[in-house]
Design an enzyme around this catalytic site. Structure first.
Site, PDB file in Angstrom:
ATOM      1  N   SER A 154      23.375  -8.269  97.425  1.00 27.46           N
ATOM      2  CA  SER A 154      24.272  -9.214  96.766  1.00 27.46           C
ATOM      3  C   SER A 154      25.481  -9.488  97.658  1.00 27.46           C
ATOM      4  O   SER A 154      26.167  -8.571  98.091  1.00 27.46           O
ATOM      5  CB  SER A 154      24.720  -8.652  95.413  1.00 27.46           C
ATOM      6  N   GLY A 155      25.741 -10.775  97.917  1.00 25.42           N
ATOM      7  CA  GLY A 155      26.856 -11.161  98.763  1.00 25.42           C
ATOM      8  C   GLY A 155      26.511 -11.332 100.213  1.00 25.42           C
ATOM      9  O   GLY A 155      27.380 -11.650 101.026  1.00 25.42           O
ATOM     10  N   THR A 159      21.710 -17.080  98.904  1.00 30.08           N
ATOM     11  CA  THR A 159      21.715 -18.380  98.229  1.00 30.08           C
ATOM     12  C   THR A 159      22.154 -19.482  99.184  1.00 30.08           C
ATOM     13  O   THR A 159      21.544 -20.563  99.212  1.00 30.08           O
ATOM     14  CB  THR A 159      22.642 -18.329  97.003  1.00 30.08           C
ATOM     15  N   ASN A 205      29.711  -9.181  94.847  1.00 29.78           N
ATOM     16  CA  ASN A 205      29.610 -10.605  95.152  1.00 29.78           C
ATOM     17  C   ASN A 205      30.071 -11.404  93.939  1.00 29.78           C
ATOM     18  O   ASN A 205      29.740 -11.078  92.800  1.00 29.78           O
ATOM     19  CB  ASN A 205      28.152 -10.952  95.503  1.00 29.78           C
ATOM     20  N   SER A 208      26.494 -13.731  92.571  1.00 28.41           N
ATOM     21  CA  SER A 208      25.252 -12.990  92.795  1.00 28.41           C
ATOM     22  C   SER A 208      24.142 -13.556  91.918  1.00 28.41           C
ATOM     23  O   SER A 208      24.315 -13.791  90.719  1.00 28.41           O
ATOM     24  CB  SER A 208      25.464 -11.504  92.472  1.00 28.41           C
ATOM     25  N   SER A 209      22.996 -13.796  92.548  1.00 26.64           N
ATOM     26  CA  SER A 209      21.825 -14.269  91.790  1.00 26.64           C
ATOM     27  C   SER A 209      21.239 -13.097  91.019  1.00 26.64           C
ATOM     28  O   SER A 209      20.847 -12.093  91.603  1.00 26.64           O
ATOM     29  CB  SER A 209      20.784 -14.853  92.745  1.00 26.64           C
ATOM     30  N   GLY A 432      17.790  -8.205  97.070  1.00 29.23           N
ATOM     31  CA  GLY A 432      17.460  -7.197  98.053  1.00 29.23           C
ATOM     32  C   GLY A 432      17.379  -5.812  97.437  1.00 29.23           C
ATOM     33  O   GLY A 432      17.595  -5.598  96.240  1.00 29.23           O
ATOM     34  N   GLU A 434      18.319  -2.300  96.215  1.00 26.72           N
ATOM     35  CA  GLU A 434      19.567  -1.865  95.600  1.00 26.72           C
ATOM     36  C   GLU A 434      19.559  -0.361  95.389  1.00 26.72           C
ATOM     37  O   GLU A 434      18.546   0.202  94.939  1.00 26.72           O
ATOM     38  CB  GLU A 434      19.802  -2.575  94.266  1.00 26.72           C
TER      39      GLU A 434
END
Length: 1514
Positions: A154-155, A159, A205, A208-209, A432, A434
């Site tokens: 995330s971050g 995206t 982030n 974050s998606s 990704g 985690e």
């Protein structure tokens, strides 16, 4: 691994992961190291990695090129490139993208996309566009679908990277021509919509998606985008009802609360008032306005195709979820029952029911009770408070999940899928790996997906390795491949996998996470990948590819259960809102005792993942690994530990491990021999090829673990370390030998210097003693002589003092008397001058006042007369029309300018007179002062004579003592007066100097005034030229406008017939593509001057028409033959242009009101340009068309043009008339005599001139574009120096003084040959030198742009050797330009300014000593800071190993770029090609010399035609 003292290594560090160190000693089995922080540590050799001390400062763009491919080497290379804002790096075919946390718009503009379009992968610098282009080209060439997998934490920028990929695919694919829908826009605009409903702020982030997304872009057979589809995976539904600080819920809730009136209509307030949002204290994001994001989301909905009614329903549903979250429950009267807590909860419940448009009582019953169906009937069971809250949250999560699925489906329907498409490019943007402190069910699913993708990634990397080995034809069959299938079996294998056991536990109502954990350890406890947590019996640890992760199973069962509550479904399906009821379609009634229908989230996710893997397996994959450099989201901050963890999670280090299992070190034979050839110099002395030399070197060193490919040598892990160690030993021995020789030389030089110093010291001592003795003798003699002369001087001095005193007394007395007389005369003269000046000033002031009054009266009278004349002229102008008014206005302007010129001349004369008077006055003053000075000198002489007489008297009176004392007293007084006189004399001299300075200054002012007057004269002459040019243009416009007005006034309905030409604008708007005109409409002759006898009555009208038509057909055939045949040139004149012009002149075509012959000429020229060979026909017709255009311009006039001009010239009076006398006619100005006859042109001729001008511009543009196409492949070979073949056994000098000057090579020779052939083609066709200069300038400008852009995009070109190679090529171009001369080359050398300065910067030495100011001012003044920064960061010295510019200069440039990052005009570092035509019609007229067609002979191909006999007679 071979280690020695001085070896450069990497050692592990707790804070920085890996730090650089150097081996200093060996202590037992351990190695003593000195780190870069000057700390000494002891480490085992097995924990060290070798470090390349000769690594480039800017890193390598492909990490497979690293000398030591290991974990610290990869990390250090990324760090070096990130420091230079090089955020993209390859690892083979894998792209690693490091988030810069700053805007770099110059990397993503349209020009950058143009550069990567069609470029081979790896040729240009690493970029996300390169991966997207490689996938697109592979899809088009192999007709196979592609996929691009974007992963990262995330971050990390997943995206944004996905957006850039879709942006590039939209650029190269665009839209299908037959499709009216903007597919690409809808695909791009779906991102903000999905981000609003699927993205949220996390601790790492802000955007974050929280779902996985696979965008499938579909293409037709032509490579155009024809459709798209979006699939989503595992939306984090629990975030709707539960968040932790400092995270946020999904963006759409905050956007809705900030929507203003919309939020008020739904009774919404600040997010802090809602339970689902106030669990975190973060409500706003830095730099982002929720209100603006709300409008952006609404626009995205409009573009995607969501109607306004559906949009209102969507936001009403979101508002209902927020109100539903504020409903609280309290214990009811019955046991285990619950009721709505208070009035506030009732309000929110009422609002939720209103927004859902459902029954309030049914909603209360659905939340607080649950029904169980039995054989006897339904049993209603009350729920306690906790169960009611759980039911409320389940309803909210279900509604939001259905809403999100509806949005995705709506986007897919709106964008449209192409069912006939056989080619797709899928872009996977998925979460990704985690690993947090607390890892729950979501992390388990995410890591399971990453394990699946990692297996696919490993297979791809291994496949790429095999492909590399196969391409190089080396043996690779025994290389082992380690898979992660065991951990996948542990997770998903039935029936004892983790997912299977979890689903089984969820099916039993009484199962808990303890029972699930016990069963898991009982069935899988022996698995090597599964461990039990140390501090909690219910937690378990999985050994993933990226490391061990401990999962907390507390919420596993609850999050895996995806119950479909029938009551919830029935409630919302009965809603009066069609949108809400559509989210919950009715299902067939099932006979079940429970209203719960179990569905496993893990199983459904497993099925989706399996479908995704099948899709990916059917495509050719491309990988992009996004990396987050730091946890603070700040630019230029690189956290080693975090990035190392991400590289492990992203599988990059796994790819390195796979490479290490094979042959990780790969070097071309040239690089290997260049680096390790010194290990076997005897082999280098032989005449072997590089492959044989490489094999012999390896055999001599007794290395076995290597393979020789076609172009590279492949080494096993550790072999390069052995080679480097032996190379270092050889270099050490050589260094010691050099040091020994140097020390011997220094010792010998010191001994000789000491001996020479001793001899010199002895000689100096002896000389010093002798000089001392001689000095003593000389001093004694000198003392005697000094005494003798001293006594004589004292006596002489006393006598002279007495004599001078007497003379001084006499001089003072006479001087005083003379000054008194002089001052009296001076006062009288000054009074006279003052009186004269005052009288003169009074008379001049009276005269000036009277003169100004007279001028004012005259101006007022003239103004009255001018106004009276103005009214009269206005009446006449209104009657004569707008054109006459414009001419009158220009004439007045000319009179005004002429009057101003005369006034300026009068002012100049008056200024000169005033200056002359002032200079005369100053000269008189100087003369008077000179006379006064002469008088003072004369008085001084007289006083000297009188002093002599007084001296005689003084000698006689010396006998009297009393008299002498009085005289001495008087002498003292005279001395004082003499001092006063000296001061006065000094004052006079100072005044004289001041007057001289004033005189010099006056002369300088006079010179300046003369210069200014000369400049005014030059300006006046330039204004006269401009007036002449304006007169000429005005006359042309007058004539053409008069013809067009007459054509408009005399137009009849016949003009609309097919046989007549169209209006001027309709004709000219089509440029050269003119409509075909009926050739039966022949041109008409003008009104004859003589009466023509009528034809005989026996001849019919049809007969006459037939003869006329035959005659016109013959004329067309003559012109067609002139155009289609190459008639050549005579004395440099184009024959075809002269013949066409003479034919048109003889046929009176220019005087014809209606004709189609001009259209026929243009059409024939266009036909010839399309059919014939362009290389030969285009220069030929450029020469002919330009000559014909100049003949038309210089020999044809518009009706009434010359007469109007002559009348205007004759009618001019005063100053205007005198200036206009030299103008006469514009045709004379451009080179024609007054006696030349001009033909009056009609409307078709004027139109033909415009068409011919467009034709010349078109031919010039075609020649220029063809030249660029021809030279582009040659420039592609010239930008990079070829590999230098070794001579004399491969020995090459690395000394700058001994560097051989290499010839440019065949590539630059081909450029020179191309330019020579171009010049020969143009000159053989007698193209005017004006066009040749313009073409040469444009070609060299294109060379400059192409070479400069290639230099900035390809790192292998930014080398010292390549700079020398390109510089030598530019020298060859300079020689060609000098030989071509200015007549044909023009300013071509200046067009190469950018590439010359860039190459000059590459080849200079000691770049680190150059400051940024020196680089910008002296070395690269034409380059921008961004271009200099790009070259500085990409530069590497492949010849001498020197470094680029200093870090201070790099930092300065980075600061400037950061400040200027918002200025879009300066963001791009590439040059743009100018496609405009570099000349105007006036330039052609002025540059091309006059052509006389009268002496042109008829070409042989036309001489036998009877219709051209008029040409022979002339």
């Amino acid at each position: 691994m071979s280690l020695r003292k001085g070896s450069k290594v990497w050692v592990q560090d707790r804070d920085s992961a890996w730090i650089a160190a150097e081996v200093t000693d060996f202590v037992g089995k351990q190695v003593q190291l000195l780190t870069e922080f000057n700390k000494k540590v002891l480490v085992l050799p097995e924990k060290l990695f070798l470090r390349d001390e000769e690594a480039d400062h800017g890193g390598v763009d492909d990490m497979t090129k690293l000398t030591y491919l290991n974990e610290p080497g990869v990390l250090d290379n990324l760090k070096r490139r990130y420091a230079l804002n090089e955020i993209y790096t390859y690892t083979g075919s894998i792209l690693i993208a490091v988030n810069p946390f700053t805007k770099l718009p110059h990397l993503y503009n349209v020009h950058m996309m143009e550069q990567y379009r069609g470029a081979p992968f790896g040729e240009l610098s690493p970029h996300v566009f390169a991966v997207a282009d490689a996938s697109y080209r592979a899809m088009m060439s192999d007709s196979q679908s592609q996929s691009i997998l974007v992963s990262g934490e995330s971050g990390a920028g997943k995206t944004e990277t996905t957006k850039l990929i879709m942006q590039y695919l939209t650029f190269v694919g665009g839209r299908a021509a037959s499709d009216d829908r903007t597919v690409e826009q809808q695909v791009l605009e779906s991102n903000p919509l999905l981000e609003a409903f699927g993205n949220a702020r996390t601790s790492r982030n802000d955007n974050s998606s929280r779902f996985g997304k696979f965008v499938e872009i579909q293409f037709d057979k032509n490579g155009r985008i024809s459709g798209a589809a979006i699939r989503t995976y595992l939306l984090e539904r629990s975030r709707v009802v539960q968040i932790t600080d400092p995270e946020r819920n999904y963006h759409c809730f905050y956007q809705l609360c900030a929507s203003g009136r919309v939020a008020d209509s739904y009774k919404l307030a600040h997010p802090s008032n809602f339970h689902y949002l106030n669990q975190s204290s973060v409500y706003e994001l830095d730099g982002i306005s929720s209100a603006e994001e709300y409008m952006r989301t609404r626009r995205a909905m409009d573009i995607v195709g969501i109607s306004h009614e559906e949009q209102e329903a969507i936001f009403r549903t979101l508002a209902a979820i927020l109100h539903l979250g504020n409903v609280e429950f309290a214990p009811g009267k019955e046991h285990d029952s619950s009721v709505v807590k208070d009035q506030n909860s009732n309000f929110h419940l009422q609002m939720a029911a209103n927004l859902f448009m459902c029954d309030l009582n049914l909603l209360i019953a659905t939340l607080s009770t649950r029904s169980i169906q039995t054989r006897e009937g339904n049993i209603v069971k009350a729920l306690d408070c906790n169960a009611a809250v759980a039911s409320r949250d389940t309803l909210a999560k279900t509604v939001y999940a259905r809403l999100f699925d509806w949005l995705v489906e709506k986007i897919n329907r709106s964008v449209g899928q192409d069912v006939n498409s056989r080619m797709q490019i899928g872009v996977l943007d998925i979460y990704g790996f985690e690993c947090f402190r607390q890892n729950s069910f979501e992390q388990f699913c995410i890591n399971f997906a990453n394990e699946k993708l990692q297996q696919h990634f490993n297979e791809h990397v291994f496949k790429m390795e095999q492909e590399e080995y196969r391409k190089e034809e080396i043996n690779w069959s025994y290389i082992e491949f380690i898979d992660n299938q065991d951990v996948l079996d542990l997770i998903e294998k039935k029936p004892i996998g983790i997912i299977g056991l979890l689903d089984e536990a969820c099916m039993f109502p009484k199962s808990t996470h303890e029972t699930f954990s016990n069963k898991l350890f009982r069935n899988c406890g022996s698995h090597p990948r599964l461990d039990k947590a140390k501090f909690c019996e219910t937690d378990f640890t999985l050994s993933h590819y990226a490391g061990k992760v401990t999962y907390q199973t507390d919420t596993f069962l609850d999050k895996n259960r995806d119950y479909i509550v029938v009551e919830h479904h029935n409630l919302l399906s009965s809603s009066k809102c069609s949108f809400v009821s559509g989210l919950f379609p009715s299902v067939a009634e099932e006979t079940s005792r429970s209203s719960y229908k179990f569905s496993s989230v893990a199983s459904r996710f497993k099925q989706q993942l399996q479908a995704l893997m099948e899709t990916l397996s059917a495509t050719e994959p491309h990988y992009i690994r996004c990396v987050k450099p730091n946890s603070l989201n700040r630019p230029q901050k690189f956290e080693n530990q975090s990035i190392l963890h991400q590289l492990r999670c992203g599988g990059v280090l796994e790819a390195v491990r796979i490479s290490l299992a094979g042959y990780p070190t790969r070097k071309t034979y040239h690089e290997f021999v260049d680096r390790f050839g010194l290990l076997a110099m005897e082999i280098m002395e032989g005449s072997y090829d590089e492959k044989s030399m490489t094999e012999k070197i390896l055999r001599k060193l007794k290395l076995e673990n290597f393979q020789l490919g076609k172009t590279k040598v492949f080494l096993r892990a550790g072999q390069i370390g052995i080679l480097d160690s032996q190379r270092a030993e050889v270099l050490d021995v050589a260094a010691k030998h050099i040091q020994g020789r140097l020390k011997t030389f220094i010792a010998c030089r010191e001994f000789i210097a000491n001996r020479t110093s001793a001899i010199s010291l002895q000689a100096y001592c002896r000389g010093h003693l002798a000089r001392k003795t001689y000095a003593a003798i000389r001093e004694a003699t000198a003392a005697i002589i000094i005494q003798k002369y001293g006594r004589r001087w004292l006596l002489k001095h006393a006598y002279m003092q007495l004599r001078s005193s007497a003379m001084l007394m006499q001089a003072c007395i006479h001087g005083f008397l003379t000054r008194q007389r002089f001052l009296c005369r001076k006062r009288n003269r000054a009074a006279t001058i003052i009186q004269s000046q005052w009288r003169m000033r009074k008379v001049r002031a009276a005269y000036s006042h009277r003169q100004s009054n007279i001028i004012a009266i005259q101006c007022l009278w003239r103004r009255k007369l001018a106004r009276r004349e103005l009214r009269k002229l206005k009446k006449e102008a209104n009657e004569a029309g707008a054109l006459r008014l414009a001419k009158t206005k220009l004439e007045r302007q000319l009179d005004d300018l002429t009057w101003r010129l005369q006034l300026e001349k009068r002012l100049r004369v008056s200024n000169e007179e005033v200056k002359g008077v002032e200079i005369a006055k100053l000269q008189k003053t100087v003369q008077s002062l000179s006379l006064e000075l002469d008088a003072a000198k004369l008085a001084t002489v007289n006083e000297c004579n009188k002093n002599a007489v007084l001296q005689n008297q003084l000698i006689l009176s010396m006998k009297e003592k009393t008299s002498l004392e009085r005289e001495l007293t008087t002498l003292a007084d005279l001395r004082n007066e003499n001092a006063v006189l000296k001061n006065s004399l000094n004052t006079f001299q100072a005044k004289n100097l001041a007057l001289e300075r004033d005189l010099v200054k006056a002369k300088q002012d006079t010179d300046d005034t003369v210069k200014k007057l000369r400049e005014v004269e030059q300006t006046c002459s330039q204004l006269q030229k401009d007036l002449r040019s304006l007169e000429e243009k005005l006359s042309n416009l007058d004539g053409e406008n008069l013809v067009l007005r007459q054509k408009t006034l005399t137009s009849t309905p016949k003009s609309n017939l097919p046989g007549f030409p169209k209006p001027f604008m309709d004709k000219f708007s089509g440029a050269l593509s003119l409509p075909s005109i009926d050739q039966r409409s022949a041109f008409e002759s003008p009104t004859p001057t003589k009466i023509i006898q009528p034809p005989s009555q026996g001849q019919s009208d049809s007969r006459r028409a037939k003869l006329t038509l035959e005659k016109h057909q013959e004329n067309y055939e003559i012109l067609s033959r002139c155009i289609r045949e190459n008639l050549g040139f005579k004395d440099g004149k184009p024959v075809a242009a002269c013949v066409i012009y003479k034919c048109l002149l003889n046929w009176h075509a220019f005087e014809t009101e209606r004709t189609a012959i001009f259209d026929h000429i243009i059409e024939e020229i266009n036909t010839v340009l399309k059919v014939e060979d362009e290389n030969s026909i285009l220069p030929y017709w450029l020469s002919n068309a330009s000559a014909l255009l100049c003949l038309l311009q210089r020999n044809i006039r518009s009706n009434g043009f010359l007469s109007a001009s002559s009348k205007r010239s004759a009618g001019s009076t005063g100053l205007n008339g005198r200036i206009a006398q030299g103008l006469k006619s514009p045709f004379k100005y451009i080179g024609y005599e007054d006696g030349l006859s001009h033909t009056e042109a009609r409307y078709p001729a004027i139109l033909f001139k415009q068409q011919l001008t467009a034709c010349v511009e078109k031919i010039f543009g075609l020649i220029r574009d063809n030249l660029k196409k021809e030279i582009s492949p040659l420039l592609g070979l010239c930008i990079q120096a070829p590999k230098i073949q070794r001579v004399h056994g491969g020995k090459s000098s690395r000394s700058p003084g001994n560097a051989p000057q290499q010839s440019p090579g065949s590539q630059w020779d081909s450029i020179i040959k191309f330019l020579d052939s171009l010049m020969n083609r143009l000159r053989s066709n007698h193209v005017p030198s004006f066009f040749i200069r313009k073409l040469a300038t444009q070609v060299f400008s294109f060379i400059n742009i192409s070479l400069f852009n290639s230099l900035l995009l390809r790192r292998e070109c930014c080398t010292f050797t390549n700079g020398e190679y390109v510089k030598s090529g530019l020298a060859e171009l300079e020689k060609w330009i000098v030989n071509a001369k200015d007549e044909f080359a023009g300013t071509s050398w200046h067009e190469l300014n950018y590439i010359r300065q860039a190459v000059g910067f590459l080849v200079i030495h000691q770049k680190r000593k150059k400051s940024l100011e020196e680089i910008r001012q002296d070395l690269c003044p034409a380059l921008t800071v961004r271009q200099i920064y790009r070259i500085s960061t990409m530069y590497w010295d492949d010849k001498y190993g020197t470094q680029s510019v200093s870090n201070e200069a790099i930092s300065e440039m980075r600061e400037i770029l950061n400040k200027d990052s918002q200025n879009l005009t300066s963001n791009s570092f590439l040059l743009d090609d100018d496609l405009s035509i570099p000349f105007s019609t006036e330039d052609i007229y002025m540059a091309i010399p006059a052509i006389d067609p009268s002496d042109m002979e008829v070409p042989p191909v036309l001489s036998k035609n009877p219709s051209v006999q008029f040409l022979l007679s002339k």
